[in-house]
Write an enzyme that holds these catalytic residues in place. Structure first.
Site, mmCIF file in Angstrom:
data_model
loop_
_atom_site.group_PDB
_atom_site.id
_atom_site.type_symbol
_atom_site.label_atom_id
_atom_site.label_comp_id
_atom_site.label_asym_id
_atom_site.label_seq_id
_atom_site.Cartn_x
_atom_site.Cartn_y
_atom_site.Cartn_z
ATOM 1 N N ASP A 97 0.835 -1.197 0.000
ATOM 2 C CA ASP A 97 0.000 0.000 0.000
ATOM 3 C C ASP A 97 0.880 1.261 0.000
ATOM 4 O OD1 ASP A 97 -2.162 -1.694 0.246
ATOM 5 O OD2 ASP A 97 -2.342 -1.422 2.419
HETATM 6 N N1 URA Z 1 -1.342 -5.961 3.943
HETATM 7 C C1 URA Z 1 -1.832 -4.713 3.915
HETATM 8 O O1 URA Z 1 -2.880 -4.445 4.495
HETATM 9 N N2 URA Z 1 -1.154 -3.773 3.236
HETATM 10 C C2 URA Z 1 0.007 -4.012 2.614
HETATM 11 O O2 URA Z 1 0.593 -3.104 2.029
HETATM 12 C C3 URA Z 1 0.525 -5.321 2.659
HETATM 13 C C4 URA Z 1 -0.173 -6.274 3.328
#
Ligand code: URA
Length: 235
Positions: A97
């Site tokens: 993310d």
């Molecule tokens: N899980 C998440 O919620 N975000 C990420 O970036 C990776 C794993």
């Protein structure tokens, strides 16, 4: 080029070159620093060696970067990759993310990329999590280890067993073997906790340790070999 083609480690390949085992366009080349280009034909005896090179990089993704090789509006990890590497068509394996930091693998090896992201191969990915809400406890460790069911945005999803390690009242480590969208955030949200900081610290045998934030680094031959072995890819 030879090391990437599976002829051995870089140092093994250098020794083989010095011993005169390889020809470029029909002429023996004994200089390990000799640079071949795309059109050169490299041979070992009567065998032609493909110049298709696979590249493997690791990157400690900074906060506020998109996991994308192009974005016109926001900073993207592409901005961190020198152009001579970008032209080799490497791309990130899976996605973090915008606000998640930590380990990303970038490669142009489609098979490795596929196996790393496929839940079938169950590659463990470990996240360091800072969260808000009451401290997680042993009951959560147990529930995660048995596999929880998410019932949020995408309907009902049964998750594979995950390993939760409690560190302190607002920090834990979670190891998962699949990669559903926002999986870690959703797993904690199920129990009313909000993820405040999220950092991926490990993918299989590859760790984020020693990387400089935002600076891609080539994986070592040992790392590549071990990772491929774990994924059942012959080297
Ligand atoms: N899980 C998440 O919620 N975000 C990420 O970036 C990776 C794993």
């Amino acid at each position: 080029m030879l090391a990437n083609s599976g002829y051995g480690t870089r140092s093994e390949v250098r020794k083989m070159i010095s011993r005169g085992l390889f020809c470029v366009n029909g002429t023996v080349v004994k200089d390990p620093s000799f640079a071949v280009n795309e059109n050169d034909i490299v041979t070992a005896g009567d065998k032609e060696i493909s110049s298709k090179t696979n590249l493997y990089y690791k990157l400690d993704k900074p906060d506020c970067y998109l996991t994308a090789m192009e974005d016109k509006r926001l900073p993207a990890i592409a901005d961190l990759i020198p152009s001579n590497i970008r032209t080799k068509k490497i791309s990130p394996v899976g996605r973090l993310d915008y606000h998640t930091t930590g380990l990303l693998i970038l490669t142009n090896d489609g098979e490795l990329s596929h196996r790393l992201t496929s839940p079938r191969y169950e590659v463990p990915k470990t996240y360091l999590i800072g969260y808000s809400g009451d401290a997680l406890g042993q009951e959560h460790v147990r529930m995660f280890s048995e596999g929880i069911v998410l019932e949020d945005t995408d309907g009902k999803i049964s998750l594979k067993p995950a390993s939760l390690r409690l560190i302190d009242d607002s920090t834990c480590e979670l190891t998962i073997t699949e990669g559903k969208t926002h999986q870690v955030r959703r797993m904690l949200a199920k129990f009313g906790r909000s993820v405040i900081t999220l950092r991926r610290i490990r993918i299989g045998n590859i760790t984020v340790d020693g990387l400089r934030e935002g600076v891609p680094e080539e994986m070592t031959d040992e790392e590549i070999t071990e990772l491929k072995k774990a994924l059942g890819i012959s080297t």
